[in-house]
Design an enzyme around this catalytic site. Sequence first.
Site, PDB file in Angstrom:
ATOM      1  N   HIS A  42       0.652  -1.289   0.002  1.00 41.97           N
ATOM      2  CA  HIS A  42      -0.008  -0.075   0.082  1.00 41.97           C
ATOM      3  C   HIS A  42       0.832   1.333  -0.028  1.00 41.97           C
ATOM      4  O   HIS A  42       0.616   2.175  -0.719  1.00 41.97           O
ATOM      5  CB  HIS A  42      -0.919  -0.069   1.241  1.00 41.97           C
ATOM      6  CG  HIS A  42      -1.744   1.087   1.341  1.00 41.97           C
ATOM      7  ND1 HIS A  42      -3.077   1.101   0.681  1.00 41.97           N
ATOM      8  CD2 HIS A  42      -1.563   2.403   2.221  1.00 41.97           C
ATOM      9  CE1 HIS A  42      -3.650   2.445   1.026  1.00 41.97           C
ATOM     10  NE2 HIS A  42      -2.610   3.009   1.631  1.00 41.97           N
ATOM     11  N   HIS A  88     -11.111   1.332  -1.226  1.00 39.80           N
ATOM     12  CA  HIS A  88     -11.116   0.858  -0.080  1.00 39.80           C
ATOM     13  C   HIS A  88     -11.916  -0.589  -0.202  1.00 39.80           C
ATOM     14  O   HIS A  88     -13.080  -0.924   0.603  1.00 39.80           O
ATOM     15  CB  HIS A  88     -11.957   2.026   0.620  1.00 39.80           C
ATOM     16  CG  HIS A  88     -11.456   2.350   2.202  1.00 39.80           C
ATOM     17  ND1 HIS A  88     -11.852   2.654   3.220  1.00 39.80           N
ATOM     18  CD2 HIS A  88      -9.997   2.535   2.138  1.00 39.80           C
ATOM     19  CE1 HIS A  88     -10.826   3.078   3.799  1.00 39.80           C
ATOM     20  NE2 HIS A  88      -9.761   3.033   3.374  1.00 39.80           N
TER      21      HIS A  88
END
Lengths: 735, 232, 95
Positions: A42, A88
């Site tokens: 990430h 998300h």
Amino acid sequence: MSEQLHQKMGLSDQEYALILHLMGREPNELELGMFSVMWSEHCSYKCSKKVLQSLPTEGDQILLGPGENAGIVDIGEGLAVAFKMESHNHPSAIEPYQGAATGVGGIVRDIFTMGARPIALLNSLRFGPLHYPRVQYLFEGVVAGIAGYGNCIGIPTVGGETWFDPAYQGNPLVNVMCAGVLPASRIARGQARGPGNTVILVGARTGRDGLHGVTFASEGLDETSEAQRPAVQVGDPFMEKLLLEACLEAIEKELVAGIQDLGGAGLTCATSEMSSRAGSGMIIHLDRVPCREEDMSPYEIMLSESQERMLLVVENENIKAVQDIFTRWGLEFSAIGQVTGDGLLQIYHRGEKVGELAADFLCENAPVYDLPDQEPPYYQKLKSYDMQAVPQPDDLEEAFLELLASPNIASKQWIYRQYDYMVRTCTAQGPGGDAAVLRIRGTAKGLAFSADGNGRYVYLDPYKGGMIAVLEAARNVAAAGAKPLAITNCLNFGNPTRPQIYWQFKHAVKGMAEACRALGTPVTGGNVSFYNETSGEAIFPTPVVGMLGLLENLSCQVQKGWRRASDRVYLLGDLAGSLAGSEYLYALHGVLAGDMPLPDLERAAFLHQFLGEAAASKVITSAHDLSDGGLLTALAEASFAGGFGVEISLPHPENVRLDELLFGEGQSRVLVGVSLEKERDFLTLIRSYQLPWQLLGEVKGEKLTVRIQEEEPLIDLSLERVKAAWEEVISCCLD
Amino acid sequence: MKFGVIVFPGSNCDLDAFYMVKDVLNKPVEYLWHHEKTLRGSDCVILPGGFTYGDYLRPGAIASFSPIMTAVHAFAARGGLVLGICNGFQVLLESGLLPGALYRNIHLQFRCAWTHLSVENPHLPFTAHIPSGQVLKIPVAHGDGNYFCDPETLETLKKNNQIVFRYVTPEGNLDSRANPNGSLEAIAGICNARGNVLGMMPHPERAGESLLGSRDGQFIFQSILKHWGESS
Amino acid sequence: MTAWKAEIQVTYKKSVLDPQGVAVEKALGALGYDHVEKVRIGKYMELLLHAESEEKARSQVEEMCQRLLTNPVIEDYEYRLQPVSLERGTGQTGS
């Protein structure tokens, strides 16, 4: 420090060895935790970086490419647009409402961090088939979460796309995009500039939520702590609204030397990235961080992913003025440290140094992997599928109505009527159009946005599918009359350490890169989301492209609905599409297969240019992109939007099946409406472009009528009936 | 004539009301911060839409205790024109300037949609210059727009002509499908007995320009201006 | 001064339709709980207050409920009050 700890934190033995080498000693638990979150995919893009380097990122219009919180594009008259998309997915799979809501919160912070006033939100969603109760729960929760957060902060959700397929059943995708406008000369930076400047944390208090959100769930790291550690972050849109206003006010008054939001990896990410970008360091006192719970450890404070927090670097003479702004907005304000010039992050807690390491170790020294890739066996097999095995429908009208009732084609009104798409009174085209269009107050300009990505195409052929994602997004803004300027993206894939997944990733990015180059739309940033799998089954490889387009003159905006009876209907691009990967093939025949034709990138660029010129010179009255569902679906959609019927007559080329002609899909195809008065001008213009085109018929009455040449109609249905098949599909699935 | 737009923490349609007055009506307007104690000489004060205090507890509940509300009460008592839109309507109800309450939409979802309004009382400063029989096309965007009051209050509202707008079909007929939130008797807006305080869920400031899909919101603002003896 | 913990329950008045309650009742029915009726969804609040006597604490809670915590037009409330020892902290912490 036990050897297992780094593994529990998701670091490999080789990575741990590299850490020992960099540090020259064993890291303590806090330091190791900081490495583990910053070296996660990430934050570090360690598995994707090599491949992403092939994407074009430069252009005259690009003021800021990837690397900061959002990319920035010049739109003239001293103005610029900051925009970015982020995923998300995993949080939304666990808690759909809060997962989606905090996704919106995060992307909005990325935009106002740059000093831009957020003006629009879009989203791209993927779910399993709607008849599963679990999918309904996820779907309803995600939509409500996006609505709950976006509506409350007062940023209109103006567009997006939603797609349903079994490939996303266990792993929904929630990609959210935000765009904002700022003066081109006043870009705020996520940099800790100026040793001696004060580091300030504002916004929500820090809690134990989302610890290790970017790596893994962290059981047992601190056995002494009895506290519950909720993994799901809860969003507070009211706090975000206050933060947004206060931060923008401080930036506008030029009181901020650097600013960054706290997202994934929390304070660790913000302090290290701001330091690393500026080549500076920081001394941070964790006991000055306002906490929501008692006795939080340094580890917990540094790794917390509590939402709605911002880190500011402020020159000391401006602190009072900045504090006044935050106090006026009722926000907590805390000076937690100082910028230094030595490149080190020095972390103190209650007077004691609890960690020290170079910011660059975290941000610049993460390993970069070149992973093995392998063509999956399905690839050639599905490509060579024999379409002759697919029976042609006996009743084309029934087939058409069935196609319109597929949730992928059907009206998405159930979704977007929950989004406030009008707030800020700048929405010239809201959800349901090809692209969303917004005015920019104080100018004649307009902005167009679209978010697109067809995972089914990318699954069948990642290279072509990657291209198509870019082409379709660009075509949507071009159909509105805008010039495609730049993209952001969200690359949603499975586990990249599986060679077949990495192969999908590599080829999809290659296709995107080529399309971006051909269209002159560089990539300004985005996000990679790997590991979208359930029980070893990966989602369709799904790159989603967020496109920004510019209308120099908003009054030249074009919409998809027919404008007037008697307008002529022209098709630009190929007459027939392909059944490969089409919604028709899947929805009516249950087949996912075929070999899509290689998109002609040059033709796409011509088409977009033509659409811009046709809009600016007002020779077309409407334009609608042909995508999922093909020609007939596009005709119906233009009729629904305009409230007029249409009567068309098609040639029937040899070797083309009727279902291919009516429902086949392909690139660079657009329906346009042309008024009789402007038909001559239209023809002059289209003839000056190297594009195929043909006259199909005219806007007429209240029926949808399609015939082959002069034959009896193949389709002859009242608009009312066609609309009824399409309109309430999603509501019905949920009842 | 000067307008004031109150900004509470969490207001988000303050800008829309501001630009409606400034750019569409071309009249003076300024923002009024919720901490202020006066309305700075505003002739008409607008409580805008949004989510004051995040709608936490109940929409409008916390904002109704803002310092500026004391000034709004006094202004209203003197006959000053007060317009509460959406969340502003909720604040007016919570502060007791209007009777009744607004709560969850009957279908439990936020609803952003175009609605059509009948003008039930065309004799107010806010409605007097709406053409007779005109159905107004004005959008709603709310999660708590379901109007409720007890039967006695409803009787009083009717007796005093305090029901100002109702949700109707584009043709002007009452129909439950035209009611976006389950509101009692399709009530979209009400006023106080004196007629100088109007609260409405639909957003007239979002219907000021054809670019946005309707100009019908202008009728309400033009009525206010004409009441004041001005034209735009 | 004694510290009192007030636990307040707020529900819609009986005369007010509770759309959430209706939806939940329907959902329970769909799960087979068809013997369930009159589902009402409400809010729970708790707070600590300091007052000299239970009587004063009660009058404060009543006043807060009527002024802010509930909307008497649509909501009813009930509450429980109990004295608490403060040694374990208030649950709220500073930095």
